[in-house]
Structures are given as structure tokens and as C-alpha cells.
Write an enzyme that holds these catalytic residues in place. Sequence first.
Site, PDB file in Angstrom:
ATOM      1  CB  SER A 132       6.046  21.030 -22.898  1.00  0.00           C
ATOM      2  OG  SER A 132       6.628  21.605 -21.752  1.00  0.00           O
ATOM      3  CD  GLU A 133       6.553  19.279 -26.004  1.00  0.00           C
ATOM      4  OE1 GLU A 133       7.202  20.324 -26.208  1.00  0.00           O
ATOM      5  OE2 GLU A 133       6.802  18.505 -25.071  1.00  0.00           O
ATOM      6  CB  THR A 134      -1.035  16.729 -25.302  1.00  0.00           C
ATOM      7  OG1 THR A 134      -0.813  17.163 -23.952  1.00  0.00           O
ATOM      8  CG2 THR A 134      -1.998  15.543 -25.284  1.00  0.00           C
ATOM      9  CB  ALA A 190       0.098  13.740 -22.502  1.00  0.00           C
TER      10      ALA A 190
END
Length: 255
Positions: A45-47, A22
Site C-alpha cells: 500500500s505504501e512505499t 516498504a
Amino acid sequence: MEISIFTVDAFTEQPFHGNPAAVCLLEDKLEENQHQKIANEMNLSETAFIRKLNPTDDFTKKNVNSTLTFITLSGELIARQAEDHIILDLPLYFTHPQDVKEVEELVKAAVGDKSVQDVRYSPDTKKLLIRLSDAYERADLEKLKVNAENLLLAEKTGRIKGVIITLKGDGRGKQESYDFYSRYFAPWYGVSEDPVTGAAHTVLSSYWSQQLGKKKMCAFQCSARGGRLKISLRQDGRVDLGGQSSIVLKGFLSI
């Protein structure tokens, strides 16, 4: 407040492949706890949160030489655009031969009865690299059934926090030849299998560069989503990891 938000699949040009993340574009600062709440809501997993440093900055302006610096728990991550690829500037980590007897149970939990050609350990990243025999093909790596719980139970050294399984490329990729393949598992951090892993390739790049005698390589991570990486080892001891990306969602987040 409404925040522009995107879901981007990295290391692929196809939607629903690669590594999903995101990306939030911020006009103003958020309270620190709001970052984590948004990340939890997106459940990826990542923002990443990108904020203007100057009021006149334009998020939509394209610049082929533009760079972004992300502040992460692992330090600064610098990304730049190069034509249709995004390049990550990362450190290069080396591996050392591992006494197989010390990790025999973990290796078996990872690859079962498959023949193993090499086992290495990266003390900087706490990753164990397991190289399958060159007799195997990409399909053999893709078919491996790796149980995350078994990995946790089999790790007895207290040193290992991630397992890389890798295989020499066979030059028979669907669209291009690959120098090597890999899969990555990190249940110690709650990641049963990561779709595409930049951090794992900081280890894989140094290993396969030594094995193949190459500074530029193309790799494929054989997760269910799959992802393609272009690798270039640099003179300063770092590595550039390149990949394409696909935006699969655009919208606004109301907070």
C-alpha cells in the site's frame, strides 16, 4: 545501484500484523519514474523513500527526539520517535450527522441487517462513519463480510470515497482495554479493506473523543492483520497517532 530496503509492519509489534510498508534508504536522488517502479515492484500500500539531506547524516544513528517529514500526495506527514513508538502528527477531522435515508443502501451493503447506532459524514475526507449498536462485541465486527463491489454499487451520492465501521470498546482486549474498534474500506481507491488506517483515525479520533469525553484513547483496527493505535488529541486541533513497528525484511534492491 543497490538500495537498502526494508519491509516494516506498522501499528504492531508482531511480524505479519499491522500495516505493511516498504522503506527505501537513498544515498542519492532517483529519477522520478524509478520511485513508482520500485513501489510497483514492492506491491504494498505504501512505499517510503528516505534520502539524506546532508552527506554526514547517519541512517543508523538513534535519536529519541528525531523526526522525519514525508512528502505525500496528501501533504507533509511528520513522524517522530517516542521510546518504542512512532508518533504520526496528523490533522483532526470532524463529522456531521448524516441523513440515513440518503445512504441507506450503502449502510446495508456495509453492515447488512446489523443495528446501527449512528451514521456520520466527514466532508474533509469524504468518509462515511457507521457506528454499530453498543449491543455488539468486537467479534461481531470482525465477522462482518463486506463485499467491496457491493459498496461501489450502493454509493449513490458521489460524495463518499471510504467507509468506516466502528464499535464502542468493551474493555476486554487480550492485552489491554480498547476505547473503540474499527474496520475501513475504500474500494473507490482500489482498497477492498485497509489493514490499519491512520487517515481513518483522524476521523475516528474526533468522533470518539466527543462520544467518550476523552482526549487520550487506545484503539484497535479489526482487519485480518489487526493493528493497535494510541491516540492523543492536542490543543492545536491536531492528533498524535502512535504505534509500534516490526521490521520483517531487510535487503538490497538492485536497479
